[in-house]
Design a protein around this motif. Structure first.
Motif, mmCIF file in Angstrom:
data_model
loop_
_atom_site.group_PDB
_atom_site.id
_atom_site.type_symbol
_atom_site.label_atom_id
_atom_site.label_comp_id
_atom_site.label_asym_id
_atom_site.label_seq_id
_atom_site.Cartn_x
_atom_site.Cartn_y
_atom_site.Cartn_z
ATOM 1 N N LEU A 22 0.831 -1.193 0.000
ATOM 2 C CA LEU A 22 0.000 0.000 0.000
ATOM 3 C C LEU A 22 0.869 1.247 0.000
ATOM 4 N N ARG A 23 1.908 1.233 0.816
ATOM 5 C CA ARG A 23 2.836 2.385 0.867
ATOM 6 C C ARG A 23 3.562 2.556 -0.468
ATOM 7 N N VAL A 24 3.976 1.442 -1.070
ATOM 8 C CA VAL A 24 4.677 1.516 -2.356
ATOM 9 C C VAL A 24 3.782 2.135 -3.414
ATOM 10 N N LEU A 25 2.543 1.680 -3.506
ATOM 11 C CA LEU A 25 1.645 2.213 -4.528
ATOM 12 C C LEU A 25 1.254 3.659 -4.253
ATOM 13 N N ARG A 26 1.152 4.026 -2.991
ATOM 14 C CA ARG A 26 0.911 5.449 -2.684
ATOM 15 C C ARG A 26 2.083 6.300 -3.172
ATOM 16 N N GLY A 27 3.291 5.745 -3.104
ATOM 17 C CA GLY A 27 4.473 6.458 -3.575
ATOM 18 C C GLY A 27 4.682 6.359 -5.077
ATOM 19 N N ALA A 28 3.711 5.773 -5.766
ATOM 20 C CA ALA A 28 3.778 5.655 -7.225
ATOM 21 C C ALA A 28 2.541 6.256 -7.886
ATOM 22 N N MET A 29 1.795 7.053 -7.156
ATOM 23 C CA MET A 29 0.532 7.570 -7.685
ATOM 24 C C MET A 29 0.705 8.409 -8.947
ATOM 25 N N ARG A 30 1.716 9.258 -8.996
ATOM 26 C CA ARG A 30 1.924 10.066 -10.218
ATOM 27 C C ARG A 30 2.240 9.162 -11.399
ATOM 28 N N VAL A 31 3.062 8.147 -11.176
ATOM 29 C CA VAL A 31 3.405 7.199 -12.239
ATOM 30 C C VAL A 31 2.159 6.427 -12.674
ATOM 31 N N ILE A 32 1.371 5.978 -11.732
ATOM 32 C CA ILE A 32 0.163 5.219 -12.055
ATOM 33 C C ILE A 32 -0.816 6.079 -12.841
ATOM 34 N N GLU A 33 -1.028 7.294 -12.391
ATOM 35 C CA GLU A 33 -1.975 8.172 -13.080
ATOM 36 C C GLU A 33 -1.474 8.598 -14.456
#
Length: 109
Positions: free
Chosen positions: A37-48
């Motif tokens: 969860l922390r990893v994906l929160r730290g990848a939100m700009r990349v994901i979006e």
């Protein structure tokens, strides 16, 4: 018991520091023993921005860090899911794909 200090950064900051501006197909694999969860929160700009395909190992902890919240977060970003390896009710691997790109493992050849 020995404490080990580990420096961490986010996926967003890594791609930013590398100057990545455009990626057609990006795959992100997340297997971090309960910290997904922390990893994906730290990848939100990349994901979006890049809409990567994501392989994600889910560890159910049934608390505020439960990785099931990462799946809810991705669902809100219009991702679909396929369970690729069910291990137990508390642990499984999913393939998350942006719906606009389609599920690569479900397409007919």
């Amino acid at each position: 018991m020995v404490d080990i200090v580990v420096e961490v950064t986010t996926i967003d900051s890594v791609l930013e520091s590398l100057g990545v501006k455009d990626v057609n197909s990006l795959v992100v694999k997340v297997d971090v023993e309960g910290f997904g969860l922390r990893v994906l929160r730290g990848a939100m700009r990349v994901i979006e921005r890049f809409r990567p395909f994501i392989l994600f190992e889910v560890h159910r902890t049934f608390d505020e860090e439960d990785e099931i919240y990462a799946l809810r977060m991705l669902k809100d970003l219009d991702y679909g899911f396929v369970v690729v390896e069910p291990r137990s009710k508390r642990n499984f691997i999913i393939y998350a794909y942006p719906r606009e790109k389609g599920c690569l493992c479900c397409e007919r050849v």
